[in-house]
Design an enzyme around this catalytic site. Structure first.
Site, PDB file in Angstrom:
ATOM      1  N   CYS A 132       0.825  -1.213   0.000  1.00  0.00           N
ATOM      2  CA  CYS A 132       0.000   0.000   0.000  1.00  0.00           C
ATOM      3  C   CYS A 132       0.857   1.260   0.000  1.00  0.00           C
ATOM      4  O   CYS A 132       1.357   1.693   1.043  1.00  0.00           O
ATOM      5  CB  CYS A 132      -0.926  -0.012   1.214  1.00  0.00           C
ATOM      6  SG  CYS A 132      -1.970   1.440   1.304  1.00  0.00           S
ATOM      7  N   CYS A 135      -0.512   4.134   2.093  1.00  0.00           N
ATOM      8  CA  CYS A 135      -0.345   3.956   3.539  1.00  0.00           C
ATOM      9  C   CYS A 135       1.107   4.226   3.951  1.00  0.00           C
ATOM     10  O   CYS A 135       1.364   4.840   4.980  1.00  0.00           O
ATOM     11  CB  CYS A 135      -0.687   2.528   3.973  1.00  0.00           C
ATOM     12  SG  CYS A 135      -2.175   1.852   3.236  1.00  0.00           S
ATOM     13  N   ASP A 136       2.065   3.725   3.162  1.00  0.00           N
ATOM     14  CA  ASP A 136       3.457   3.678   3.624  1.00  0.00           C
ATOM     15  C   ASP A 136       4.448   4.517   2.827  1.00  0.00           C
ATOM     16  O   ASP A 136       5.600   4.651   3.221  1.00  0.00           O
ATOM     17  CB  ASP A 136       3.947   2.210   3.607  1.00  0.00           C
ATOM     18  CG  ASP A 136       3.111   1.340   4.531  1.00  0.00           C
ATOM     19  OD1 ASP A 136       2.686   1.846   5.580  1.00  0.00           O
ATOM     20  OD2 ASP A 136       2.871   0.166   4.192  1.00  0.00           O
TER      21      ASP A 136
END
Ligand code: NAP
Length: 308
Positions: A132, A135-136
């Site tokens: 992701c 997300c990261d």
């Protein structure tokens, strides 16, 4: 006993919830592992009709949820672990041990990112290996990272990562991307994205340091091995349907996708919508469309049973 339980809160589950709630079925919606579904892990959604400027994925899902709540859909933060799908009533058992009975069920549990299956991959998930970018990605400012895959997801992830990383290696096992032309072109014209074709990742380095320091690569045409220094590996090689709780009870294809006809499964009163039953389109709009169909099918089923 519930009239209708909906499993999942992606585009399919929430659209089913909007239609079912508006039809006064008083649906109970079980959020699932990833409330809002896969769209919450993308950035801008540019192809959902009605949003000519695009819309943030999480914002779109929040709006769908608010729309379902407005008509009275109830939500419960749980994950389904088991299901009993023959005869009446149907029942589902949740991660807290609670068993709920229902007359109809809509399965919209979606699909989850696949990993490659490398020796060190699982050990380094959350330590540089991830699926992701939204997300990261921000953890990897001004360092090199790699994306594996050749589909739309890989292009999207690679483009997004150029906001942070010094360079994004886009590693694909063939010499031609599967992605749509527009997405592939956008990625290839970005000077920070460096494609590496005909190449697979043999392993992630370095488990002894407990973080990603690089990748071991293999050129599939020449067999040549090489090391590539990166701080993160973003795996974007597709998804698998979340159907484990229904194995042995519902008809599935060889990859685990539920087999449906107009969202009806082989079990009476059990319907499925979205990516869990769709190996070919997997778009937000098709998921939403099938969620609508499943709600209408559930409504008809209940009516035919005298519970309309
Ligand atoms: P996908 O289209 O199935 O592509 C998966 C990619 O990963 C392929 O290029 C495949 O290689 C590669 N791959 C598969 N297994 C691999 C392995 N073990 N090792 C190395 N590479 C591997 O999946 P996706 O990109 O997640 O897209 C899924 C669906 O969502 C598609 O319908 C796509 O159009 C849609 N989507 C749309 C958007 C958008 O429109 N904004 C964004 C994201 C996704 P091969 O090509 O060699 O098979």
């Amino acid at each position: 006993m519930e009239n209708l339980i909906i499993l999942g809160t992606g585009a399919a589950g929430l659209t089913a919830a909007i239609y079912a709630a508006r039809a006064n079925l008083n649906p109970l919606v079980i959020d699932g592992l990833q409330p809002g579904g896969q769209l919450t892990t993308t950035t801008e959604v540019e192809n959902f009709p009605g949003f000519p400027e695009g819309i943030d994925g999480t914002e779109l899902m929040n709006r769908m949820r608010a729309q379902a709540e407005r008509f009275g859909a109830r939500f419960q933060f749980n994950v389904v672990e088991k299901a009993q799908l023959s005869g009446t009533p149907l029942s589902v058992t949740l991660d807290d041990g609670q068993t709920l009975e229902t007359r109809t069920l809509i399965i919209a549990t979606g699909a989850s990112a696949k990993y490659i299956g490398l020796p060190n991959e699982q050990k380094l998930i959350g330590r540089g290996v991830t699926s992701c970018a939204t997300c990261d990605g921000a953890f990897y400012k001004n360092v090199p990272v790699a994306v594996v895959g050749g589909g739309d997801t890989a292009m999207e992830e690679a483009n997004f990562l150029t906001r942070f990383a010094s360079v994004v290696y886009l590693i694909h096992r063939r010499n031609e991307f599967r992605a749509s032309k527009i997405m592939a072109q956008r990625a290839l014209s970005n000077p920070k994205i460096k494609p590496i074709y005909d190449t697979v990742v043999e392993d992630v380095l370095d488990v002894s340091k407990n973080e990603v320091t690089g990748l071991k690569l293999k050129n599939v045409k020449t067999g040549a091995l090489s090391d590539l220094e990166v701080k993160a590996l973003f795996v974007a090689i597709g998804h698998q349907p979340n159907t484990a709780p229904f194995k042995g009870q519902l008809d599935m294809d060889e990859r685990g996708y539920l087999i449906t006809q107009n969202t009806r499964t082989n079990a009476p009163g059990v319907f499925a919508a979205g990516d869990v039953q769709d190996p070919s389109y997997r778009q937000a709009i098709t998921a939403a469309g099938s969620g609508c169909m499943a709600a209408l099918e559930a409504e008809r089923f209940l009516e035919a049973q005298g519970h309309g």
